[in-house]
Design a protein around this motif. Structure first.
Motif, short mmCIF file in Angstrom:
data_model
loop_
_atom_site.label_atom_id
_atom_site.label_comp_id
_atom_site.label_asym_id
_atom_site.label_seq_id
_atom_site.Cartn_x
_atom_site.Cartn_y
_atom_site.Cartn_z
N VAL A 1 7.40 52.77 8.20
CA VAL A 1 7.98 51.59 7.55
C VAL A 1 8.81 52.05 6.36
CG1 VAL A 1 7.51 49.39 6.40
CG2 VAL A 1 5.98 50.19 8.21
N THR A 2 10.06 51.61 6.30
CA THR A 2 10.92 51.86 5.14
C THR A 2 11.58 50.56 4.73
OG1 THR A 2 12.81 52.44 6.56
CG2 THR A 2 11.37 54.25 5.82
N SER A 3 12.10 50.50 3.49
CA SER A 3 12.73 49.27 3.03
C SER A 3 13.80 49.59 2.00
CB SER A 3 11.68 48.33 2.42
OG SER A 3 11.12 48.89 1.25
N ASP A 4 14.71 48.63 1.84
CA ASP A 4 15.69 48.68 0.76
C ASP A 4 15.81 47.27 0.19
OD1 ASP A 4 17.32 47.22 2.55
OD2 ASP A 4 18.26 49.05 3.30
N LEU B 1 13.29 50.22 16.97
CA LEU B 1 13.35 49.86 15.57
C LEU B 1 13.41 48.34 15.45
CD1 LEU B 1 13.68 50.91 12.60
CD2 LEU B 1 16.16 50.64 12.95
N PHE C 1 16.54 44.91 3.68
CA PHE C 1 15.86 44.99 4.97
C PHE C 1 14.56 45.79 4.87
CE2 PHE C 1 20.43 44.81 5.86
CZ PHE C 1 20.49 43.67 6.65
N ASN D 1 12.62 48.17 7.60
CA ASN D 1 12.84 48.83 8.88
C ASN D 1 11.51 49.39 9.39
OD1 ASN D 1 15.85 48.65 8.69
ND2 ASN D 1 15.47 50.00 6.93
N THR E 1 12.44 42.97 18.93
CA THR E 1 13.30 43.90 19.67
C THR E 1 12.69 44.13 21.03
OG1 THR E 1 14.46 46.03 19.56
CG2 THR E 1 12.15 46.03 18.91
N ASN F 1 9.67 51.35 12.51
CA ASN F 1 9.74 52.13 13.74
C ASN F 1 8.52 51.80 14.61
OD1 ASN F 1 11.07 54.00 11.46
ND2 ASN F 1 12.06 54.40 13.44
N VAL G 1 14.12 45.50 12.68
CA VAL G 1 14.72 45.30 11.37
C VAL G 1 14.49 43.86 10.94
CG1 VAL G 1 16.82 45.39 9.98
CG2 VAL G 1 16.47 47.05 11.83
N SER H 1 11.07 39.24 13.19
CA SER H 1 12.19 39.76 13.97
C SER H 1 11.63 40.46 15.21
CB SER H 1 13.02 40.75 13.14
OG SER H 1 14.14 41.21 13.88
#
Length: 768
Positions: A717-720, A762, A723, A725, A754, A727, A764, A752
């Protein structure tokens, strides 16, 4: 199918030893040894337990220090050393009989080891003379030490694991009312603040025992005929803070002694994927009618069940066949359907599988099998094999003395069966009915050990069913014993799902706790076994406890009766179970003898996700009173440099709230038992960005699955500032939907999806 634990064992052994060393500063357990075998234990400088009695049975005589029949041969001998638990200081003391029993030789050699971690003491007994007859009328044939509380002992509650599957867990408010007998362990003693001692055998698990009737004694079972020369048994006393943590660290030491690691929750295909079960409580467990009287009915029915699973895309990856498939009693065709007697020969009854036996069904289903075994009845096929030698027989069950030859032959009969896991059921029956189990000092351990060795030679893991508590402990030294049943046989609308306390014992001892089968449907299932007619009114709870157990998820519905939607809440579309990192284990409040929760259960499991932190899953069911849950109940930090708090998400209602020390979570009291009232929450840490302009959020995860954040789905898990994100991994074509709760600037749920075009993808999620 299997994952070799060897490399993991070496790493975990190193990690555990480092953790044990790091605990020295807090734990303070000290032992004090007197010249006559008097032993005292102090906790944090306060004497809790004192022992003044040592005894050994010689023939029919009970020789005791207190009556002068046994005396110390000299003062304690002091030395230092190191073993698999670490460095220790040892005190040894020999005892001889006052009437020159055994020609004046040492009758009982005792030792006490106090370890450098200041949390562990080991007591040992061995018998240099040995081979003497024991005709004890007492629960124990030996006694060292025998502890009672001291005048300075603080208020101490106790708990003890008892009964089949360790389900009869006693919780009491005074050691004076403690009742523990052979095969029942460990014993827990703890203060209201959960300063905890765990007491149990450390080896010779089927012979070394605890006995508690107002005092706690350690000794050999009183049913022995003889004590072999140089036979040795050991017991451990371990101190810690918090019952859950202390039980696990006690288990670490058992596992170090057995050179075993706790199994991965994905240890083999049985524990990693959805499994179909036909055991007691399942639809096809002795349903009677045509199944019992018509050749091939069972085989045709199970083939139809498999076709139905394939058609509906219910992704079962293993099957379990219970005791209905092999001959029993006299061994006649059709004798497989008599569930009241032991096995005759562990091969297929032609009434059940006329077309190719078990290999015929295995070829049709094409999945690995878990095969059930109960016990051998007197007059069974194996007794005709002269090479197996003499047998030890009771009215109901029998076994040969030469267990190595027996199991060596036993596991050669299943070519083509597709067996990958051997299920040994009725362990309690074996212990109670086979005479040598209780009269021979080594036979009980030899039985479990030789079974495990022979199974390993055939690449098999083992599941225990209907075990006694000592079987849990023995499995800590058997590498391929992976799962153990911690519940009664399933029956709809019972409290069979209550397994949290037993799960703690199982996982501490290096086992994955199995809840047993269940009906996934909430509708009636007519035509099957009597215990599986339904309707199961708490089927969601059954599935939820199964997946949170970290072990097997094994429904047993009939043809066209499974609830696919409910089952897919436990797994990916390919059947891979979505699990937390640890099994569902009880919160310490469950051990409070004065707790208003009654027979209700509150427990939690956790997942550590890369880039996110620890996500906690909390189940509270059948509570006798409402409870205010706080982060400390879940071993969560209550503050940090940036004031970390948590979000509590109600999996069923979608309700969300901030969860921290100032905002506890109210777990409601149960109003009904059928269906069971319960709540299930996901506790996710609030994520803070690197700057004050980044939104705060909590990842709720895959809300269509019971375990919303699992390593089997989420890999990072990453963020800015815009968003998050995530995986993910799964089956090609699978649609994965993830949700997060935005905390600032406003609180709302964002989701969200996918569709996976590869096995990884991924998701997002943008902030609104």
């Amino acid at each position: 199918f299997f994952r070799s634990p060897g490399a993991i064992r070496v790493l975990m052994r190193t990690v555990i030893l480092l953790l044990l060393c790091s605990a020295v500063a807090f734990a303070q357990l000290a032992v004090h040894v007197g010249d006559n075998g008097n032993v005292a234990l102090s906790v944090d400088g306060v004497f809790w337990l004192n022992s003044t009695e040592v005894s050994v049975t010689f023939g029919t005589a009970v020789l005791q220090v207190s009556s002068g029949g046994l005396r110390a041969a000299g003062p304690p001998h002091h030395n230092t050393g190191q073993d698999d638990l670490g460095s220790f200081t040892q005190y040894s003391l020999d005892f001889v009989g006052s009437q020159q029993e055994c020609d004046g030789q040492t009758l009982l050699h005792t030792f006490v080891r106090s370890y450098a971690d200041a949390s562990t003491v080991v007591f040992g007994q061995s018998f240099p003379c040995g081979n003497h007859t024991v005709k004890s009328t007492h629960a124990l044939a030996t006694d060292f030490p025998s502890f009672k509380e001291t005048p300075n002992t603080p208020k101490v509650h106790y708990s003890a694991y008892r009964g089949i599957c360790a389900r009869d867990v006693l919780v009491g408010s005074s050691l004076d009312r403690c009742v523990v007998d052979s095969q029942e362990a460990p014993l827990l003693m703890y203060t209201p603040s959960f300063r905890t001692l765990v007491v149990s055998p450390l080896q010779a698990f089927k012979t070394a025992a605890l006995y508690c009737t107002g005092h706690v004694s350690m000794g050999l079972v009183g049913t022995l005929d003889t004590i072999p020369q140089h036979f040795q048994a050991e017991w451990i006393v371990h101190l810690g803070q918090g019952i859950r943590k202390t039980m696990l660290s006690w288990g670490d030491r058992l596992l170090l002694r057995g050179n075993k690691s706790r199994p991965d929750l994905q240890a083999d295909r049985l524990t990693s994927h959805l499994s179909y079960w036909t055991d007691n409580g399942g639809y096809y467990h002795y349903p009677g009618g045509l199944f019992a009287n018509t050749t091939g009915t069972y085989q045709r029915a199970l083939e139809a069940v498999h076709d139905y699973h394939v058609q509906q895309k219910i992704p079962f990856q293993t099957w379990q066949l219970d005791s209905w498939w092999y001959p029993k009693g006299t061994g006649a065709t059709g004798s497989s359907q008599d569930s009241s007697v032991g096995g005759y020969h562990w091969v297929a009854d032609p009434l059940v599988f006329p077309d190719g036996g078990v290999p015929g069904l295995q070829a049709y289903v094409g999945l690995p099998f878990v095969l059930h075994h109960r016990y051998e009845c007197p007059g069974n096929f194996y007794q005709t094999l002269k090479e197996l030698g003499p047998w030890t027989s009771g009215p109901k069950a029998t076994l040969p003395y030469d267990l190595r030859s027996f199991f060596g032959y036993f596991f050669q009969q299943q070519a083509g069966y597709g067996m990958r896991v051997f299920e040994q059921d009725f362990l309690v029956t074996q212990y109670q009915e086979v005479p040598a189990m209780q009269s021979n000092a080594t036979y009980g351990w030899d039985y479990l050990h030789e079974m495990a060795l022979a199974a390993a030679q055939h690449g098999l893991n083992i599941q225990y069913s209907m075990p006694l508590p000592q079987d849990f402990l023995a499995a800590s030294q058997l590498q391929n014993v992976i799962t153990i049943r911690t519940s009664a046989d399933y029956e709809a609308n019972t409290d069979q799902w209550k397994i949290m306390r037993q799960s703690l014992l199982a996982y501490s001892a290096g086992l994955l706790p199995f809840k047993d089968t269940f009906l996934s449907s909430s509708d009636a299932e007519p035509g099957g076994a009597p215990r599986a007619l339904g309707p199961e009114k708490s089927s969601d709870l059954q599935a939820l406890v199964s997946i949170l157990s970290g072990s097997i998820v094994g429904p047993g519905d009939g043809y066209k009766m499974a609830n696919k939607t409910r089952l897919l809440q436990t797994c990916r579309s390919d059947g891979l179970l979505l699990k937390a990192d640890f099994p569902l284990l009880p919160a310490d409040v469950m051990w409070d003898a004065s707790s208003p929760l009654g027979s209700g259960e509150v427990g939690f499991s956790t997942t550590t996700s890369s880039g996110l932190g620890v996500v906690t899953f909390v189940l509270a069911a059948d509570l006798g009173a409402a409870y205010q849950l706080r982060p400390t109940d879940l071993d969560l930090p209550i503050s940090s440099a940036n004031n970390v708090s948590y979000l509590a998400y109600n999996w069923y209602t979608g309700a969300r709230q901030v969860f921290d020390s100032a905002h506890p979570l109210l777990l409601p009291a149960a109003q009904h038992t059928t269906p069971v009232d319960y709540s299930y929450h996901v506790i996710s840490p609030v994520a803070f960005g690197p700057n004050p302009h980044q939104p705060q959020f909590a990842l709720v995860g895959e809300v269509a699955k019971f375990v919303t954040v699992s390593r089997q789905r989420i890999t990072a898990v990453t963020s800015d500032t815009k968003f998050v994100n995530v995986n993910v991994q799964g089956e090609v074509g699978e649609v994965v939907t993830l949700c997060l709760a935005s905390i600032t600037p406003t609180e709302h749920l964002l989701c969200s999806s996918t569709a996976l075009s590869h096995t990884t993808g991924l998701v997002v999620i943008g902030f609104a």
